[in-house]
Write an enzyme that holds these catalytic residues in place. Structure first.
Site, PDB file in Angstrom:
ATOM      1  N   HIS A 151      28.117  -6.933  12.067  1.00 10.91           N
ATOM      2  CA  HIS A 151      28.534  -5.714  12.757  1.00 10.91           C
ATOM      3  C   HIS A 151      29.807  -5.100  12.199  1.00 10.91           C
ATOM      4  CE1 HIS A 151      31.337  -8.440  14.706  1.00 10.91           C
ATOM      5  NE2 HIS A 151      32.033  -7.390  15.075  1.00 10.91           N
TER       6      HIS A 151
HETATM    7  C1  UD1 Z   1      33.969  -4.229  18.798  1.00  9.41           C
HETATM    8  C2  UD1 Z   1      35.309  -4.876  18.473  1.00  9.41           C
HETATM    9  C3  UD1 Z   1      35.110  -6.093  17.584  1.00  9.41           C
HETATM   10  C4  UD1 Z   1      34.094  -7.041  18.155  1.00  9.41           C
HETATM   11  C5  UD1 Z   1      32.797  -6.278  18.441  1.00  9.41           C
HETATM   12  C6  UD1 Z   1      31.730  -7.177  19.033  1.00  9.41           C
HETATM   13  C7  UD1 Z   1      37.309  -3.424  18.284  1.00  9.41           C
HETATM   14  C8  UD1 Z   1      38.224  -2.804  17.315  1.00  9.41           C
HETATM   15  N1  UD1 Z   1      36.193  -3.977  17.739  1.00  9.41           N
HETATM   16  O1  UD1 Z   1      33.454  -3.664  17.614  1.00  9.41           O
HETATM   17  O2  UD1 Z   1      36.342  -6.773  17.430  1.00  9.41           O
HETATM   18  O3  UD1 Z   1      33.837  -8.105  17.251  1.00  9.41           O
HETATM   19  O4  UD1 Z   1      33.107  -5.204  19.335  1.00  9.41           O
HETATM   20  O5  UD1 Z   1      30.615  -6.496  19.442  1.00  9.41           O
HETATM   21  O6  UD1 Z   1      37.561  -3.388  19.468  1.00  9.41           O
HETATM   22  N2  UD1 Z   1      27.832   0.923  20.982  1.00  9.41           N
HETATM   23  C9  UD1 Z   1      26.682   1.000  21.740  1.00  9.41           C
HETATM   24  N3  UD1 Z   1      26.677   0.363  22.942  1.00  9.41           N
HETATM   25  C10 UD1 Z   1      27.749  -0.319  23.425  1.00  9.41           C
HETATM   26  C11 UD1 Z   1      28.910  -0.391  22.621  1.00  9.41           C
HETATM   27  C12 UD1 Z   1      28.923   0.221  21.396  1.00  9.41           C
HETATM   28  O7  UD1 Z   1      25.708   1.616  21.346  1.00  9.41           O
HETATM   29  O8  UD1 Z   1      27.666  -0.877  24.537  1.00  9.41           O
HETATM   30  C13 UD1 Z   1      27.879   1.610  19.680  1.00  9.41           C
HETATM   31  C14 UD1 Z   1      28.974   2.665  19.689  1.00  9.41           C
HETATM   32  O9  UD1 Z   1      28.465   3.893  20.026  1.00  9.41           O
HETATM   33  C15 UD1 Z   1      29.511   2.635  18.272  1.00  9.41           C
HETATM   34  C16 UD1 Z   1      29.159   1.249  17.769  1.00  9.41           C
HETATM   35  O10 UD1 Z   1      28.249   0.671  18.685  1.00  9.41           O
HETATM   36  O11 UD1 Z   1      28.837   3.552  17.469  1.00  9.41           O
HETATM   37  C17 UD1 Z   1      30.399   0.408  17.611  1.00  9.41           C
HETATM   38  O12 UD1 Z   1      31.064   0.180  18.865  1.00  9.41           O
HETATM   39  P1  UD1 Z   1      32.665  -0.026  18.966  1.00  9.41           P
HETATM   40  O13 UD1 Z   1      33.000  -0.349  20.359  1.00  9.41           O
HETATM   41  O14 UD1 Z   1      33.341   1.128  18.325  1.00  9.41           O
HETATM   42  O15 UD1 Z   1      33.030  -1.253  18.044  1.00  9.41           O
HETATM   43  P2  UD1 Z   1      32.253  -2.595  17.665  1.00  9.41           P
HETATM   44  O16 UD1 Z   1      31.770  -2.441  16.259  1.00  9.41           O
HETATM   45  O17 UD1 Z   1      31.251  -2.981  18.712  1.00  9.41           O
END
Ligand code: UD1
Length: 383
Positions: free
Chosen positions: A223
């Site tokens: 991820h």
């Molecule tokens: C976050 C954490 C990371 C952790 C990871 C585990 C930070 C900086 N990063 O990264 O340390 O290892 O979580 O999962 O805080 N999204 C969904 N549904 C959700 C959440 C996110 O679809 O419930 C999508 C968002 O729209 C985004 C992507 O996933 O496009 C990334 O989500 P984001 O919360 O920005 O960071 P993670 O990569 O999940």
């Protein structure tokens, strides 16, 4: 005493669950009642990234949800600070407790200190040395500001000493996530892998999938932006698993929303979905992931938490990163993990070595299932 603890994203939930249990246990036997308020920033909001963990780990519903959701880092952090400040002004806690390294810890430690509230960081002192990682920025800020820094291992305590943190603030309490692992490993062990596949498959492979294959399976999670956000890095990894792993052994890939989106953007999703030896699963619950970890022959991952769980379970682990903030999990420190970055040559070499390896469980000091109690004691005893 009033404590506000904060969660934001998936890896926080398994760290806060034992801390909340420790407060409940304390309140049953002590007159010095602790009032606990759980705040969820809302960074992870999908049922599978959040709700499922609250249910499986028996975490009470958050008292307050800040509803931050997705967005750029500045948007997530800024929005959290604005909403969290209102909570602090209203509730006036004695302590704010932050766990791990997600965006919530940066936002909430800054806000707490600007409101002159004591701040405790559980899982302090981890350092990858790689400031391009958003989590490293979060760790540095939270540790610089916290009054109490509770470390999972002695390397982390040493990192803080080197940065000049006063000795009195540093307490080595162990790894709180392992409390959750120990509490749940028997329950997880009873799950059926084919049932897990059937209930969570995104590419329609059915429950008969593993029964016909004796060699076991490999497991993958990816991820990190550095692995999934560019085609130049993601495509060769996909090629390797399709051409070299799946030709030998079934691979189970539990897919993070970010990664799925990127595979789609790069036109790689169909090939992944249609491969007959590649089981693509939705993000799994805690117990299901633990069961797969207990049984897989090798794990390919860029997750920090999985490196730690592999160490305790002894699962050979290829960490698709060039550095780690968790050196205690590496083979040179007795752990189960090896850094392979995103070099296909290294991944291939280590993959073949790992496939010939036996499970060797290792238990670093104080990864004993009792960290949460020690964390709470340090907060209560703080002078
Ligand atoms: C976050 C954490 C990371 C952790 C990871 C585990 C930070 C900086 N990063 O990264 O340390 O290892 O979580 O999962 O805080 N999204 C969904 N549904 C959700 C959440 C996110 O679809 O419930 C999508 C968002 O729209 C985004 C992507 O996933 O496009 C990334 O989500 P984001 O919360 O920005 O960071 P993670 O990569 O999940």
């Amino acid at each position: 005493m009033r404590i506000i603890s904060v969660v934001g994203a998936r890896p926080n939930f398994m760290k806060i669950a034992p801390f909340i249990k420790a407060i409940e246990k304390h309140n049953q036997i002590s007159d010095n009642i602790i009032e606990h308020i759980l705040v969820h920033t809302g960074q992870h909001y999908d049922d599978r990234m959040s709700r499922a963990f609250f249910e499986q780990l028996e975490i009470p519903d958050a008292d307050i949800n800040l509803g931050v959701g997705s967005g750029s880092h500045a948007e997530q952090v800024g929005h959290t600070m604005i909403e969290f400040e209102k909570v602090l002004k209203d509730k006036k806690p004695d302590w704010v407790v932050v766990v791990g390294d997600v965006n919530a810890i940066l936002a909430c430690s800054v806000t707490a200190k600007k409101e002159h509230i004591l701040c405790c960081h559980i899982e302090a002192g981890l350092r990858s040395g790689d400031i391009s990682m958003p989590e490293e920025v979060n760790r540095l800020v939270a540790d610089r500001l916290s009054d109490l820094l509770l470390t999972p291992d002695q390397i982390s305590s040493e990192n803080l000493r080197k940065e000049g943190v006063p000795e009195a603030k540093i307490k080595f309490t162990g790894n709180i996530m392992i409390d959750t692992l120990e509490k749940n490993r028997i329950k997880a062990g009873k799950l059926n892998i084919n049932e897990i596949i059937k209930l969570n498959s995104v590419n329609g492979l059915d429950s008969e999938f593993l029964s016909s294959s004796n060699p076991g399976f490999a497991l993958m999670t990816l991820h990190r932006p550095s692995n999934v956000d560019t085609r130049e890095v993601l495509e060769p990894i996909v090629r390797f698993i399709i051409d070299e792993v799946c030709s030998e052994i079934p691979l189970i890939w539990t897919i993070h929303p970010r990664t799925r989106k990127m595979l789609e953007n790069f036109g790689l999703l169909n090939e992944v979905m249609e491969h007959k030896n590649l089981v693509v699963l939705e993000p799994l619950g805690y117990l299901e992931m633990l069961k797969l970890n207990m049984n897989s022959r090798v794990i390919l991952t860029d997750s920090g938490g999985l490196q730690e769980e592999c160490t305790i379970l002894g699962t050979p682990c290829l960490t698709l990163r060039w550095n780690t903030e968790r050196p205690v999990t590496l083979m040179e420190h007795g752990g189960a993990s090896v850094l392979v970055g995103n070099s296909i040559k290294l991944i291939r070499e280590e993959y073949h070595k790992a496939m010939n390896k036996k499970r060797v469980p290792v238990r670093p000091k104080l990864w004993d299932g009792h960290t949460a109690e020690r964390c709470l004691k340090e907060i209560i005893d703080y002078k």
